[in-house]
Design a protein around this motif. Structure first.
Motif, PDB file in Angstrom:
ATOM      1  N   LEU A  64       0.865  -1.182   0.000  1.00 63.79           N
ATOM      2  CA  LEU A  64       0.000   0.000   0.000  1.00 63.79           C
ATOM      3  C   LEU A  64       0.899   1.227   0.000  1.00 63.79           C
ATOM      4  O   LEU A  64       1.862   1.287   0.765  1.00 63.79           O
ATOM      5  N   LEU A  65       0.568   2.215  -0.853  1.00 67.77           N
ATOM      6  CA  LEU A  65       1.434   3.391  -0.989  1.00 67.77           C
ATOM      7  C   LEU A  65       0.639   4.688  -0.944  1.00 67.77           C
ATOM      8  O   LEU A  65      -0.446   4.769  -1.524  1.00 67.77           O
ATOM      9  N   GLY A  66       1.212   5.700  -0.316  1.00 63.29           N
ATOM     10  CA  GLY A  66       0.760   7.070  -0.497  1.00 63.29           C
ATOM     11  C   GLY A  66       1.686   7.723  -1.515  1.00 63.29           C
ATOM     12  O   GLY A  66       2.529   7.059  -2.123  1.00 63.29           O
ATOM     13  N   LEU A  67       1.551   9.018  -1.669  1.00 63.83           N
ATOM     14  CA  LEU A  67       2.376   9.741  -2.644  1.00 63.83           C
ATOM     15  C   LEU A  67       2.774  11.080  -2.057  1.00 63.83           C
ATOM     16  O   LEU A  67       1.906  11.834  -1.595  1.00 63.83           O
ATOM     17  N   GLY A  68       4.073  11.370  -2.061  1.00 61.68           N
ATOM     18  CA  GLY A  68       4.526  12.678  -1.584  1.00 61.68           C
ATOM     19  C   GLY A  68       4.230  13.750  -2.619  1.00 61.68           C
ATOM     20  O   GLY A  68       4.048  13.447  -3.799  1.00 61.68           O
ATOM     21  N   VAL A  69       4.175  15.000  -2.200  1.00 59.81           N
ATOM     22  CA  VAL A  69       3.880  16.071  -3.166  1.00 59.81           C
ATOM     23  C   VAL A  69       4.965  16.168  -4.230  1.00 59.81           C
ATOM     24  O   VAL A  69       4.712  16.603  -5.351  1.00 59.81           O
ATOM     25  N   ASN A  70       6.178  15.761  -3.898  1.00 59.28           N
ATOM     26  CA  ASN A  70       7.241  15.777  -4.902  1.00 59.28           C
ATOM     27  C   ASN A  70       7.351  14.423  -5.614  1.00 59.28           C
ATOM     28  O   ASN A  70       8.303  14.161  -6.322  1.00 59.28           O
ATOM     29  N   GLY A  71       6.363  13.566  -5.392  1.00 59.37           N
ATOM     30  CA  GLY A  71       6.330  12.281  -6.085  1.00 59.37           C
ATOM     31  C   GLY A  71       7.010  11.168  -5.333  1.00 59.37           C
ATOM     32  O   GLY A  71       7.113  10.060  -5.846  1.00 59.37           O
ATOM     33  N   HIS A  72       7.457  11.427  -4.087  1.00 60.73           N
ATOM     34  CA  HIS A  72       8.166  10.345  -3.411  1.00 60.73           C
ATOM     35  C   HIS A  72       7.204   9.227  -3.001  1.00 60.73           C
ATOM     36  O   HIS A  72       6.021   9.454  -2.742  1.00 60.73           O
ATOM     37  N   THR A  98      11.279  19.858   0.858  1.00 58.24           N
ATOM     38  CA  THR A  98       9.842  19.800   0.551  1.00 58.24           C
ATOM     39  C   THR A  98       9.132  18.830   1.476  1.00 58.24           C
ATOM     40  O   THR A  98       8.062  19.132   2.017  1.00 58.24           O
ATOM     41  N   THR A  99       9.744  17.663   1.647  1.00 60.83           N
ATOM     42  CA  THR A  99       9.103  16.647   2.488  1.00 60.83           C
ATOM     43  C   THR A  99       9.074  17.082   3.945  1.00 60.83           C
ATOM     44  O   THR A  99       8.061  16.929   4.633  1.00 60.83           O
ATOM     45  N   ILE A 100      10.182  17.641   4.419  1.00 58.56           N
ATOM     46  CA  ILE A 100      10.235  18.092   5.816  1.00 58.56           C
ATOM     47  C   ILE A 100       9.161  19.146   6.059  1.00 58.56           C
ATOM     48  O   ILE A 100       8.407  19.092   7.033  1.00 58.56           O
ATOM     49  N   GLN A 101       9.064  20.088   5.122  1.00 57.13           N
ATOM     50  CA  GLN A 101       8.088  21.173   5.279  1.00 57.13           C
ATOM     51  C   GLN A 101       6.658  20.617   5.241  1.00 57.13           C
ATOM     52  O   GLN A 101       5.822  20.939   6.068  1.00 57.13           O
TER      53      GLN A 101
END
Ligand SMILES: N[C@@H]1[C@@H](O)[C@H](O)[C@@H](COP(=O)(O)O)O[C@@H]1O
Length: 332
Positions: free
Chosen positions: A130-138, A160-163
Motif C-alpha cells: 500500500l502506498l501514499g504519494l509525496g507532493v514531490n512524487g516520493h 519539501t518533504t520536511i516542510q
C-alpha cells in the motif's frame, strides 16, 4: 495501467480497502506492506470497517511490514510512524495479526537495522504494498533522485518533504529516515497507491503520463519493472481526490524468478465513468483504462499508448508540455 476516478476521498478509501480484502480472505500466509501519512487515515478506517466483525479470523495469517520511519525517533514519539500505525490501525487489529514489522526509528545503528529489515523483506516478496504519494512524487521516503535499484537504507529527507510533513508532526521533523527502497517496493506482487489533493496533481499526472526517470521517485517507476502492470486510478478535480491500483501481470516473474499469481482483485466498473483530463480543473471523473507496456528498466519514457494519448494529449513531449496541452472531456 488502469485509471479510475472516485468522487470523494471516502469513496477512494473504500476502493483501496476493498482491493485489500481479497488478501484477507485467502487462507494462505500474507505479507502486506503498509504506509503512513494523512491519506492513509481514511483508508485504514475503511479497512477496519470492512474487516468488521470478521477481522479476528480474517487477519490471523497476515504479516505487516511498514515502509518507513523517521530516524532518530522513539517509537512512542507522537510523530513517529509507529505511533501513527498504533493509533489508526494496530490498536484495533493487532491482537489478531500474525506479525507486525517496523523499521525501528530508535535503532542505535541504522545501517544494521536496515540490513535486518532487508533480510526480512528478501525472504519472500510482499503480496501487496500500500502506498501514499509525496507532493514531490516520493514513495516511501524515496525522494526524487533515488535509484530504481535502491533498497532499505537511511536517507536524508528533502526540504519539501520536511516542510510538508511538519503539518502533521508535533515538534521538529527529523531530517533523516529509514526507508525501504524502490526495488523493494517493486518486488511486491500488487501495489495500491492512493493519493488526492491539488498539490499532488503534478505528481499524479506524471505518474500516469511519465516520463520515467530517477529524477522523480513517483509511481511512474512502477511501470518500469516486472512487465505490464495494471493501474486503477481515480482523480477528481473538484473534491481533489485520486486513487490508483497497480498489479503485476499474472505472467510476470518476481525478483526471485517465481511466476506471479493471477491477480486477485475486485474488478472495477469502467463503463459507468467518463473520461477527463487529470489537469482539468473541473474534471470530475477519469475513466480511461490505461495499459502501459514498459520500456526496458531505467531507460527513457515508454511511447504513449492510445489511452495515454486520451489522458495526456497527442504529442509525446516532455512532462511539462504534455501537461500544458491537456484535453478536457466533458461528462456525458
Ligand atoms: N513517508 C510518507 C510517505 O510514505 C507518504 O506517502 C507521504 C504522503 O503523506 P500524506 O498522505 O500526508 O500526503 O508522507 C510521508 O512522507
Amino acid at each position: 495501467m488502469k485509471v479510475i476516478i472516485c468522487s470523494t476521498q471516502d469513496e477512494a478509501s473504500e476502493w483501496a480497502a476493498s482491493l485489500l480484502m481479497p488478501l484477507f480472505r485467502t487462507p494462505k500466509s500474507i505479507r502486506l506492506g503498509l504506509a503512513t501519512g494523512a491519506t492513509m487515515i481514511p483508508v485504514y478506517r475503511a479497512l477496519v470497517r470492512q474487516l468488521g466483525a470478521m477481522q479476528g479470523p480474517m487477519i490471523r495469517h497476515v504479516k505487516t511490514f511498514n515502509l518507513d520511519e523517521y530516524w532518530p525517533i522513539d517509537p512512542d514519539h507522537p510523530g513517529s510512524f509507529a505511533t501513527f500505525m498504533r493509533q489508526h490501525v494496530f490498536s484495533q487489529i493487532t491482537p489478531y495479526l500474525d506479525q507486525v514489522h517496523f523499521l525501528r526509528g530508535n535503532a542505535r545503528n541504522p545501517d544494521e537495522e536496515c540490513q535486518h529489515y532487508e533480510a526480512l523483506l528478501s525472504a519472500q516478496p510482499l503480496d501487496c504494498q500500500l502506498l501514499g504519494l509525496g507532493v514531490n512524487g516520493h514513495i516511501g521516503f524515496n525522494e526524487p533522485g533515488t535509484s530504481f535499484t535502491s533498497r532499505t537504507r537511511k536517507v536524508h529527507l528533502s526540504d519539501t518533504t520536511i516542510q510538508r510533513n511538519s503539518r502533521q508532526f508535533p515538534g521538529i521533523v527529523p531530517q533523516e529516515a529509514l526507508t525501504v527502497g524502490i526495488a523493494n517496493i517493486m518486488e511486491a506482487q500488487h501495489i495500491i497507491l492512493v493519493a488526492w489533493g491539488l498539490e499532488k496533481r503534478a505528481a499524479l499526472t506524471r505518474a500516469v503520463c511519465g516520463p520515467v526517470g530517477e529524477d522523480y521517485s513517483g509511481p511512474q517507476k512502477l511501470d518500469n519493472f516486472g512487465g505490464r502492470q495494471v493501474l486503477h486510478w481515480t482523480y477528481d478535480g473538484e473534491t481533489k481526490t485520486a486513487f490508483c491500483h497497480l498489479q503485476k501481470p499474472s505472467g510476470a516473474r518476481n525478483a526471485q524468478g517465481r511466476k506471479n499469481r493471477q491477480p486477485d482483485c475486485r474488478r472495477i466498473r469502467h463503463s459507468s465513468q467518463s473520461t477527463a483530463s487529470l489537469e482539468a480543473p473541473g474534471a470530475r471523473e477519469l475513466s480511461a483504462v490505461i495499459y502501459r507496456v514498459p520500456s526496458a528498466p531505467t531507460t527513457g519514457p515508454s511511447p504513449p499508448t492510445t489511452a495515454d494519448r486520451a489522458l495526456c494529449g497527442n504529442r509525446q513531449t516532455d512532462h511539462t508540455s504534455r501537461v500544458a496541452q491537456k484535453k478536457i472531456w466533458p461528462r456525458p
